[in-house]
Scaffold this motif. Structure first.
Motif, PDB file in Angstrom:
ATOM      1  N   TRP B  92       0.928  -1.153   0.105  1.00 52.87           N
ATOM      2  CA  TRP B  92       0.132   0.143   0.056  1.00 52.87           C
ATOM      3  C   TRP B  92       0.824   1.241   0.010  1.00 52.87           C
ATOM      4  O   TRP B  92       0.629   2.101  -0.934  1.00 52.87           O
ATOM      5  CB  TRP B  92      -0.863   0.048   1.162  1.00 52.87           C
ATOM      6  CG  TRP B  92      -1.432   1.378   1.425  1.00 52.87           C
ATOM      7  CD1 TRP B  92      -0.934   2.223   2.386  1.00 52.87           C
ATOM      8  CD2 TRP B  92      -2.447   2.146   1.014  1.00 52.87           C
ATOM      9  NE1 TRP B  92      -1.644   3.255   2.346  1.00 52.87           N
ATOM     10  CE2 TRP B  92      -2.514   3.404   1.371  1.00 52.87           C
ATOM     11  CE3 TRP B  92      -3.237   1.713  -0.170  1.00 52.87           C
ATOM     12  CZ2 TRP B  92      -3.505   4.367   0.792  1.00 52.87           C
ATOM     13  CZ3 TRP B  92      -4.134   2.766  -0.732  1.00 52.87           C
ATOM     14  CH2 TRP B  92      -4.205   3.918  -0.064  1.00 52.87           C
ATOM     15  N   THR B  93       1.783   1.097   0.889  1.00 57.05           N
ATOM     16  CA  THR B  93       2.463   2.611   1.094  1.00 57.05           C
ATOM     17  C   THR B  93       3.298   2.783  -0.368  1.00 57.05           C
ATOM     18  O   THR B  93       3.358   3.818  -0.843  1.00 57.05           O
ATOM     19  CB  THR B  93       3.911   2.421   2.025  1.00 57.05           C
ATOM     20  OG1 THR B  93       3.031   1.916   3.277  1.00 57.05           O
ATOM     21  CG2 THR B  93       4.603   3.502   2.174  1.00 57.05           C
ATOM     22  N   SER B  94       3.942   1.805  -0.913  1.00 54.52           N
ATOM     23  CA  SER B  94       4.708   2.173  -2.150  1.00 54.52           C
ATOM     24  C   SER B  94       3.680   2.400  -3.366  1.00 54.52           C
ATOM     25  O   SER B  94       4.095   3.316  -4.057  1.00 54.52           O
ATOM     26  CB  SER B  94       5.716   1.020  -2.532  1.00 54.52           C
ATOM     27  OG  SER B  94       5.139   0.173  -3.760  1.00 54.52           O
ATOM     28  N   PHE B  95       2.575   1.630  -3.247  1.00 52.20           N
ATOM     29  CA  PHE B  95       1.427   2.048  -4.412  1.00 52.20           C
ATOM     30  C   PHE B  95       1.058   3.246  -4.161  1.00 52.20           C
ATOM     31  O   PHE B  95       0.921   4.265  -5.073  1.00 52.20           O
ATOM     32  CB  PHE B  95       0.494   1.156  -4.158  1.00 52.20           C
ATOM     33  CG  PHE B  95      -0.584   1.285  -5.289  1.00 52.20           C
ATOM     34  CD1 PHE B  95      -0.552   1.006  -6.678  1.00 52.20           C
ATOM     35  CD2 PHE B  95      -1.747   2.091  -4.604  1.00 52.20           C
ATOM     36  CE1 PHE B  95      -1.540   1.088  -7.462  1.00 52.20           C
ATOM     37  CE2 PHE B  95      -2.828   2.115  -5.889  1.00 52.20           C
ATOM     38  CZ  PHE B  95      -2.655   1.865  -7.049  1.00 52.20           C
ATOM     39  N   ALA B  96       0.831   3.941  -3.071  1.00 54.75           N
ATOM     40  CA  ALA B  96       0.181   5.197  -2.773  1.00 54.75           C
ATOM     41  C   ALA B  96       1.284   6.223  -3.011  1.00 54.75           C
ATOM     42  O   ALA B  96       1.085   7.353  -3.537  1.00 54.75           O
ATOM     43  CB  ALA B  96      -0.182   5.304  -1.120  1.00 54.75           C
ATOM     44  N   THR B  97       2.483   5.815  -2.721  1.00 58.33           N
ATOM     45  CA  THR B  97       3.582   6.942  -3.142  1.00 58.33           C
ATOM     46  C   THR B  97       3.795   7.180  -4.609  1.00 58.33           C
ATOM     47  O   THR B  97       3.767   8.101  -5.301  1.00 58.33           O
ATOM     48  CB  THR B  97       4.902   6.348  -2.616  1.00 58.33           C
ATOM     49  OG1 THR B  97       4.802   6.109  -1.290  1.00 58.33           O
ATOM     50  CG2 THR B  97       6.069   7.458  -3.040  1.00 58.33           C
ATOM     51  N   THR B  98       3.567   5.815  -5.387  1.00 59.02           N
ATOM     52  CA  THR B  98       3.488   6.085  -6.847  1.00 59.02           C
ATOM     53  C   THR B  98       2.335   6.823  -7.519  1.00 59.02           C
ATOM     54  O   THR B  98       2.809   7.767  -8.202  1.00 59.02           O
ATOM     55  CB  THR B  98       3.539   4.390  -7.466  1.00 59.02           C
ATOM     56  OG1 THR B  98       4.719   3.712  -6.967  1.00 59.02           O
ATOM     57  CG2 THR B  98       3.450   4.495  -9.001  1.00 59.02           C
ATOM     58  N   VAL B  99       1.287   6.388  -6.837  1.00 58.95           N
ATOM     59  CA  VAL B  99       0.207   7.294  -7.660  1.00 58.95           C
ATOM     60  C   VAL B  99       0.380   8.881  -7.226  1.00 58.95           C
ATOM     61  O   VAL B  99      -0.154   9.514  -8.187  1.00 58.95           O
ATOM     62  CB  VAL B  99      -1.152   6.544  -6.843  1.00 58.95           C
ATOM     63  CG1 VAL B  99      -2.270   7.591  -7.389  1.00 58.95           C
ATOM     64  CG2 VAL B  99      -1.314   5.071  -7.394  1.00 58.95           C
ATOM     65  N   SER B 100       0.541   9.036  -5.742  1.00 55.81           N
ATOM     66  CA  SER B 100       0.749  10.484  -5.515  1.00 55.81           C
ATOM     67  C   SER B 100       1.675  11.130  -6.659  1.00 55.81           C
ATOM     68  O   SER B 100       1.452  12.305  -7.020  1.00 55.81           O
ATOM     69  CB  SER B 100       0.937  10.482  -4.156  1.00 55.81           C
ATOM     70  OG  SER B 100       0.086  10.152  -3.226  1.00 55.81           O
ATOM     71  N   ALA B 101       2.760  10.430  -7.019  1.00 54.16           N
ATOM     72  CA  ALA B 101       3.721  11.071  -7.749  1.00 54.16           C
ATOM     73  C   ALA B 101       3.210  11.267  -9.122  1.00 54.16           C
ATOM     74  O   ALA B 101       3.613  12.407  -9.912  1.00 54.16           O
ATOM     75  CB  ALA B 101       4.974  10.013  -7.835  1.00 54.16           C
ATOM     76  N   LEU B 102       2.710  10.293  -9.629  1.00 51.76           N
ATOM     77  CA  LEU B 102       1.851  10.211 -10.820  1.00 51.76           C
ATOM     78  C   LEU B 102       1.026  11.579 -10.947  1.00 51.76           C
ATOM     79  O   LEU B 102       0.857  12.364 -12.133  1.00 51.76           O
ATOM     80  CB  LEU B 102       0.909   8.994 -11.169  1.00 51.76           C
ATOM     81  CG  LEU B 102       1.692   8.121 -12.029  1.00 51.76           C
ATOM     82  CD1 LEU B 102       0.619   6.936 -12.380  1.00 51.76           C
ATOM     83  CD2 LEU B 102       1.838   8.611 -13.341  1.00 51.76           C
ATOM     84  N   LEU B 103       0.121  11.709 -10.047  1.00 54.11           N
ATOM     85  CA  LEU B 103      -0.699  12.783  -9.889  1.00 54.11           C
ATOM     86  C   LEU B 103      -0.084  14.168 -10.078  1.00 54.11           C
ATOM     87  O   LEU B 103      -0.666  15.070 -10.413  1.00 54.11           O
ATOM     88  CB  LEU B 103      -1.766  12.808  -8.816  1.00 54.11           C
ATOM     89  CG  LEU B 103      -2.602  11.401  -8.701  1.00 54.11           C
ATOM     90  CD1 LEU B 103      -3.462  11.599  -7.360  1.00 54.11           C
ATOM     91  CD2 LEU B 103      -3.290  11.362 -10.223  1.00 54.11           C
ATOM     92  N   GLN B 104       1.079  14.419  -9.576  1.00 56.85           N
ATOM     93  CA  GLN B 104       1.702  15.711  -9.432  1.00 56.85           C
ATOM     94  C   GLN B 104       2.517  15.739 -10.607  1.00 56.85           C
ATOM     95  O   GLN B 104       3.048  16.962 -10.650  1.00 56.85           O
ATOM     96  CB  GLN B 104       2.537  15.665  -8.022  1.00 56.85           C
ATOM     97  CG  GLN B 104       1.829  16.361  -7.135  1.00 56.85           C
ATOM     98  CD  GLN B 104       2.089  16.042  -5.762  1.00 56.85           C
ATOM     99  OE1 GLN B 104       3.146  15.463  -5.592  1.00 56.85           O
ATOM    100  NE2 GLN B 104       1.507  16.396  -5.051  1.00 56.85           N
ATOM    101  N   GLU B 105       2.689  14.874 -11.481  1.00 61.31           N
ATOM    102  CA  GLU B 105       3.488  15.199 -12.744  1.00 61.31           C
ATOM    103  C   GLU B 105       2.878  16.232 -13.716  1.00 61.31           C
ATOM    104  O   GLU B 105       3.584  16.662 -14.444  1.00 61.31           O
ATOM    105  CB  GLU B 105       3.499  13.794 -13.637  1.00 61.31           C
ATOM    106  CG  GLU B 105       4.902  13.110 -13.592  1.00 61.31           C
ATOM    107  CD  GLU B 105       4.755  11.660 -14.252  1.00 61.31           C
ATOM    108  OE1 GLU B 105       3.983  11.750 -15.326  1.00 61.31           O
ATOM    109  OE2 GLU B 105       5.412  10.949 -14.178  1.00 61.31           O
ATOM    110  N   VAL B 106       1.685  16.471 -13.360  1.00 64.38           N
ATOM    111  CA  VAL B 106       1.079  17.639 -14.264  1.00 64.38           C
ATOM    112  C   VAL B 106       1.212  19.013 -13.318  1.00 64.38           C
ATOM    113  O   VAL B 106       0.273  19.248 -12.426  1.00 64.38           O
ATOM    114  CB  VAL B 106      -0.383  17.295 -14.305  1.00 64.38           C
ATOM    115  CG1 VAL B 106      -1.122  18.075 -15.247  1.00 64.38           C
ATOM    116  CG2 VAL B 106      -0.687  15.923 -14.643  1.00 64.38           C
TER     117      VAL B 106
END
Lengths: 108, 108
Positions: B92-106
């Motif tokens: 979960w932790t790693s997944f959440a980090t990944t997704v959050s990063a993806l969302l901020q790419e914009v």
DNA sequence: GGACAGTAGTGTGCAATGCGCAGTACCGTG
DNA sequence: CACGGTACTGCGCATTGCACACTACTGTCC
């Protein structure tokens, strides 16, 4: 490990986020997602998501005839899609915060 | 808004986390999850999850005869469950980090 | 005493969604 | 001209959360 279930409800968001940066076509979007860390995402899932988002009016699409290879169906984001992205991003953020908090309630 | 899909893949984790702190019975666990922020979780979902985790050997259960009301089926965590909790927490932790990063790419 | 609300658990069927796999089509290269 | 890589589509499946209905026990209020 199987992050399949975690993806549910996030793929829409991820796809919207990726397309929001720049229009893209299916194959390309799959690559961007994988490069972005969602390495286990299946191509069929992404295509399905694109179709769903398109049906929902969140995406536009236009076909670019092949330059080298088959045609490419590009997708761009609509105002509706943008609103959805914003909404879901907020949902995700607050949800992620909640879950992380829950997980830390256990000291030992 | 509908966080249903987000819950998928996290309910197991949430239930394990809550039980890890202290044994509990279904009704009680539902309350703890809701108090913890997962206000939209359905009771049937939790009972289903408990049964699934029990079948998987992640939980033990013992019935405490009613003191005031019907009997209560308490659930406790097993070593297996503990391992699963740890594993899924990392996922979960790693997944959440990944997704959050993806969302901020914009940026814009 | 009996209807009713609150607590606690179970079972059934449904809907959403990601995935594997097969299939189609088009291109350049050997 | 067969073959591999690119690009997209369709089909059926498995998982999982949920609504709903139902059982069962206790205490309260009329």
């Amino acid at each position: 490990m199987d992050t399949t279930q975690l993806l549910k409800g996030v793929l829409d968001l991820a796809v919207l986020a990726v397309v929001d940066g720049e229009d893209g076509y299916g194959y390309d979007i799959v690559r961007r997602l994988r490069d972005g860390g969602l390495s286990e995402v299946g191509d069929a899932s992404v295509y399905g998501t694109l179709r769903r988002l398109y049906s929902a009016g969140a995406l536009t699409s236009y076909v670019v005839p092949s330059e080298a290879g088959p045609h490419r169906k590009y997708y761009g984001i609509t105002p509706t899609g943008h609103a959805q992205l914003k909404q879901q991003r907020d949902d995700w953020t607050s949800f992620a915060t909640t879950v992380s908090a829950l997980l830390q309630e256990v000291p030992a």
